[in-house]
Design an enzyme around this catalytic site. Structure first.
Site, mmCIF file in Angstrom:
data_model
loop_
_atom_site.group_PDB
_atom_site.id
_atom_site.type_symbol
_atom_site.label_atom_id
_atom_site.label_comp_id
_atom_site.label_asym_id
_atom_site.label_seq_id
_atom_site.Cartn_x
_atom_site.Cartn_y
_atom_site.Cartn_z
ATOM 1 N N GLU A 198 18.200 -43.260 25.860
ATOM 2 C CA GLU A 198 19.512 -43.334 25.227
ATOM 3 C C GLU A 198 19.559 -42.420 24.002
ATOM 4 O OE1 GLU A 198 21.607 -44.725 26.971
ATOM 5 O OE2 GLU A 198 21.062 -46.715 27.680
ATOM 6 N N ASN B 34 26.910 -41.155 28.047
ATOM 7 C CA ASN B 34 26.549 -40.956 26.636
ATOM 8 C C ASN B 34 25.470 -39.883 26.478
ATOM 9 O OD1 ASN B 34 24.333 -42.263 27.662
ATOM 10 N ND2 ASN B 34 24.307 -43.926 26.167
ATOM 11 N N HIS C 110 22.614 -39.780 28.250
ATOM 12 C CA HIS C 110 21.239 -40.187 28.564
ATOM 13 C C HIS C 110 20.774 -39.558 29.874
ATOM 14 C CE1 HIS C 110 22.527 -44.166 30.834
ATOM 15 N NE2 HIS C 110 22.334 -43.200 31.703
ATOM 16 N N ASP D 144 13.501 -45.176 36.514
ATOM 17 C CA ASP D 144 13.641 -46.368 35.685
ATOM 18 C C ASP D 144 13.717 -47.629 36.537
ATOM 19 O OD1 ASP D 144 16.140 -45.458 36.597
ATOM 20 O OD2 ASP D 144 16.727 -44.783 34.596
HETATM 21 C C1 F6R Z 1 19.389 -43.862 37.132
HETATM 22 C C2 F6R Z 1 19.326 -43.213 35.832
HETATM 23 C C3 F6R Z 1 20.537 -42.996 35.001
HETATM 24 C C4 F6R Z 1 21.743 -42.513 35.793
HETATM 25 C C5 F6R Z 1 22.951 -42.314 34.879
HETATM 26 C C6 F6R Z 1 24.196 -41.922 35.667
HETATM 27 O O1 F6R Z 1 18.110 -43.972 37.710
HETATM 28 O O2 F6R Z 1 18.269 -42.889 35.409
HETATM 29 O O3 F6R Z 1 20.246 -42.078 33.985
HETATM 30 O O4 F6R Z 1 21.422 -41.299 36.437
HETATM 31 O O5 F6R Z 1 23.203 -43.494 34.182
HETATM 32 O O6 F6R Z 1 24.557 -43.002 36.485
HETATM 33 P P1 F6R Z 1 25.733 -42.853 37.559
HETATM 34 O O7 F6R Z 1 25.216 -41.940 38.616
HETATM 35 O O8 F6R Z 1 25.917 -44.261 38.104
HETATM 36 O O9 F6R Z 1 26.914 -42.332 36.840
#
Ligand code: F6R
Length: 232
Positions: free
Chosen positions: A130, A123, A125, A63
């Site tokens: 989402e 959540n 994702h 992303d």
């Molecule tokens: C990041 C991504 C997100 C994160 C997720 C967890 O490229 O795609 O899905 O993997 O939000 O984030 P952290 O590791 O900061 O808890």
């Protein structure tokens, strides 16, 4: 899903880095799907220590925020430059982010992603798919959920402009990866990880789609795996 529970988050990241590094040693032209966020930082540190040759590797990030300049410290390209790209032998033209369209076709053209590294949002994702995202979704522009904006506010200075939209790889795109590593650490992820494991497979919990993939390793620390029973 194949569950591996490690004592600490560092151990979990180390295991993940070993899997990726071993793969790169036998497959110099590997196509890797990469994640950002807090969880994988130690994975990248450990991969750098392995001194793997990245000269023929191609990377596809999950992303990228919309509304930040590419060189903004919180852009995901800047994150990758800081944590990995500037420290290994990868050419910038072999590093891809889902901006500008044609991402899924580009992935297909190189033969697909060999190993996709994923984190897990609190959540449920994966990437920025989402809750409510279609299981048929491809790479696209999305609005971030309030929970995600709240979770990621820790990376931004108070009062700093924080993006509310992003480009993300789709769930159908992620499911085409040949192998998936889902790295989950910390007690704050324990409940959502249990929800992923227990199912049901539902768009309310996007990561639950991984139950339908035949080659997923979940690498978790003890804290994140607290509510899971089947441990390896
Ligand atoms: C990041 C991504 C997100 C994160 C997720 C967890 O490229 O795609 O899905 O993997 O939000 O984030 P952290 O590791 O900061 O808890």
């Amino acid at each position: 899903m194949d569950l591996h529970v490690l004592d600490s988050s560092d151990d979990a990241c180390f295991v993940c880095a070993n899997i990726l590094s071993d793969y790169l040693k036998t497959t110099p032209q590997a196509k890797l799907g990469l994640a950002t966020g807090g969880t994988p930082e130690a994975v990248y540190r450990s991969i750098i220590d392995h001194k793997v040759d990245f000269s023929q590797v191609r990377t596809f990030n999950l992303d990228e925020y919309i509304g930040l300049p590419e060189n903004h410290p919180q852009s995901y390209r800047a994150y990758m430059e800081k944590h990995l790209f500037s420290k290994v032998s990868i050419a910038t033209e072999n590093t891809y982010f889902p901006i500008g369209g044609g991402y899924d076709l580009r992935i297909k053209t190189v033969g697909g992603i060999d190993i996709q590294l994923l984190g897990l949002g609190s959540n449920g994702h994966i990437a920025f798919n989402e809750p409510g995202s279609s299981f048929n979704s491809k790479t696209r522009r999305v609005k971030l959920a309030p929970q995600t904006i709240q979770d990621n506010s820790r990376f931004f200075e108070p009062g700093e402009l924080q993006p509310v939209e992003a480009f993300t790889m789709g769930l159908a795109t992620i499911m085409q990866a040949k192998q998936i590593l889902l790295l989950v650490t910390g007690q704050h992820k324990a409940e959502i990880l249990k929800r992923v494991f227990d199912g049901p497979v539902s768009e309310d919990c996007p990561a639950s789609i991984l139950l339908n993939h035949s080659n997923v390793k979940v690498i978790a620390d003890k804290a994140a795996a607290e509510y899971l029973t089947a441990c390896v």
